[in-house]
Design an enzyme around this catalytic site. Structure first.
Site, PDB file in Angstrom:
ATOM      1  N   GLU A  23       0.844  -1.203   0.000  1.00 57.61           N
ATOM      2  CA  GLU A  23       0.000   0.000   0.000  1.00 57.61           C
ATOM      3  C   GLU A  23       0.877   1.249   0.000  1.00 57.61           C
ATOM      4  OE1 GLU A  23      -2.836  -0.075   3.180  1.00 57.61           O
ATOM      5  OE2 GLU A  23      -3.815  -1.902   2.470  1.00 57.61           O
TER       6      GLU A  23
ATOM      7  N   HIS B 198      -8.390   1.063   1.760  1.00 58.48           N
ATOM      8  CA  HIS B 198      -8.143   1.009   3.205  1.00 58.48           C
ATOM      9  C   HIS B 198      -9.052   2.002   3.944  1.00 58.48           C
ATOM     10  CE1 HIS B 198      -4.862  -0.416   6.169  1.00 58.48           C
ATOM     11  NE2 HIS B 198      -5.993  -0.226   6.813  1.00 58.48           N
TER      12      HIS B 198
END
Length: 523
Positions: free
Chosen positions: A260, A278
């Site tokens: 990420e 997220h």
């Protein structure tokens, strides 16, 4: 008046909390690393979310820093080791966004069941493909939870409201706790075989990394749907893509990814795959909760010295800290040793104190022991919340102080009662250095190093030679070798090694004649 820097965007209520507690708060968000370094020396505390990185350089420059507050669970953006070395308390808010994350998981599950994102895009495009998006009902289906802690329990409650049956795989979930939340506790293979939907709610550890992979995915029911709002890396993404392509897995929805920010991923673009960036904790309520909590915790510490939800130190007064310091290291190691050997639900923990240590304030020691014990499977555990987590999981914790004479000036013993029986581990201090002196009733003396190999075996000739040969062939150097046995031919070998032991090598060791259990341990 204490002064705090709010370096990331927090709810305005956080500022009000600081003011009410007579703590000055400056809001300066979006600072570059250089700008942060230039001003951090003015502040007693810094409050962050995930954007600001509190690096060793920042900690070194923060000459007045006493506390770092993270509004949220993860402290990946804070160098906890550097903060601890500098004597700075690092706090988080582990329970502020549990409901929000659980609701996001349920939202993704419902989106999967009814193909809502694809149907939405199709309808916006003016296609009206009514017959293309055939969904499935959640009612009557079986939801399998991999991990059933705080967030997993909330998901279970919501799923039961949707008339789903819930089964859970969680080695630390006691049967009593499972019964109280109306969840059936099962082994992983049983969950994979029965679940129509699987939702992951476990921390990312060595034992949970890629817990859903090519092998385990093949054991799932054809047409299963998978949701991951926990941690990237719990699912082997390449293996999932293969299962989605073959049609064995009907769909998957991820809020988290192995890498990420996930600006590109092999799963992107697949019709059966739903993803969000997220967003598990991204609701106004959750952001307000964690902001207010971190402001309250930091204010209390800066004004009256109260420590709450610290991730790097126990709740203990300055007077007791110096006396307890060597014992904290000892109980942490004993708890970690016992926890890493535990593969089933824990029913009870008894911690016994004998000799000098029995005269001290042992409450913080018990909390540290529980933290070490639970850490292998509970990512958010710390010495402050460990007793709460144990209580939530219906683990009976008892603390016993003995006046009796011991073979040692001081002795601490941890006894675990699990679903498979009980075992104990004991240690002492030699010149303020922690030493292990007993495991499962077998006497041996060893210090615990960063990498250890534990072998429980039948006391028969040949083990040491075979074990040494395997380690030698794998170019694993043995730094120390400790042995112990009892009158029933039950023996333990505890080795300090210089290199990591691979899963393949560990499997070979477990196949050696007379070996009952071999595990690689880290301290």
């Amino acid at each position: 008046m204490p002064k705090v820097l709010i370096a990331d965007k927090l709810s305005p209520q956080a500022i009000d909390v600081f003011k009410q507690n007579k703590v000055e708060a400056d809001v300066k968000t979006g600072l570059s690393p250089e700008e942060l370094l230039a001003i951090i020396g003015e502040y007693d505390g810094i409050a962050v979310r995930s954007a600001t990185k509190v690096t060793p350089k920042v900690i070194e420059a923060g000459k007045k820093l006493k506390v770092i507050g993270r509004a949220g669970i993860g402290v990946d953006n804070v160098d906890v080791k550097a903060a601890t070395t500098a004597g700075i308390v690092v706090m988080n808010t582990p329970f502020g966004n549990s409901v929000t994350t659980a609701e996001h998981a349920v939202s993704l599950m419902m989106s999967l069941a009814r193909q809502i994102p694809a149907a939405n895009a199709s309808t916006h495009a003016g296609k009206w493909e009514k017959n293309k998006f055939m969904g499935v009902e959640l009612a009557g289906k079986t939801l399998g939870l991999i991990g059933c802690g705080n967030i997993g329990s909330i998901v279970a409650d919501r799923a039961q409201g949707l008339k789903m049956k819930v089964v859970a795989y969680d080695p630390f979930l006691s049967k009593e706790k499972a019964d109280s939340i109306h969840v059936e506790k099962v082994e992983l293979d049983e969950l994979l075989k029965r679940a129509d939907f699987i939702s992951l709610h476990t921390p990312l550890t060595d034992s949970t990394r890629n817990i859903l992979n090519k092998t385990t995915l093949a054991k799932t029911k054809k047409g299963v749907r998978i949701v991951n709002c926990a941690r990237g890396g719990l699912v082997a993404e390449a293996d999932l893509k293969e299962a989605l392509t073959s049609g064995h897995v009907a769909g998957a929805a991820f809020d988290v990814f192995e890498t990420e920010p996930a600006t590109k991923n092999d799963l992107f673009g697949m019709e059966q795959f739903i993803c969000t960036p997220h967003l598990g904790a991204s609701t106004s309520e959750a952001q307000e909760n964690v902001a207010v909590q971190v402001a309250e915790q930091m204010s209390e510490y800066l004004t009256v010295g109260t420590v709450t939800n610290a991730v790097n130190m126990p709740s203990v007064s300055a007077e007791d800290a110096q006396k307890l310091k060597p014992y904290i290291t000892l109980v942490s190691q004993l708890g970690s040793f016992a926890g890493q050997l535990t593969e089933t639900g824990i029913k009870a923990v008894k911690i016994e104190y004998e000799g000098t240590v029995a005269q001290l304030n042992t409450k913080p020691l018990t909390a540290v022991a529980l933290e070490g014990l639970l850490a292998p499977l509970v990512e958010t555990v710390n010495m402050i919340n460990a007793p709460v987590i144990a209580k939530e999981r219906n683990i009976e914790v008892s603390e016993v102080k003995h006046d009796r004479q011991s073979n040692y000036q001081t002795l601490i013993r941890i006894t675990l009662t699990t679903e498979r029986g009980s075992r104990d581990v004991a240690g002492t201090l030699f010149g303020n250095k922690p030493r292990l002196v007993e495991v499962k009733g077998i006497h041996l003396e060893a210090s615990l190093a960063p990498r250890m190999l534990y072998v429980n075996n039948e006391d028969k000739p040949g083990l040491i030679g075979n074990l040494g040969k395997l380690l030698g062939e794998a170019k694993i150097n043995i730094a120390n070798f400790h042995l112990g046995r009892n009158s029933n031919s039950d023996a333990i070998a505890l080795l300090e090694v210089d290199q990591p032991i691979s899963a393949e090598l560990l499997a070979q060791i477990n196949k050696l004649p007379s070996v009952k259990l071999a595990k690689a341990l880290q301290f």
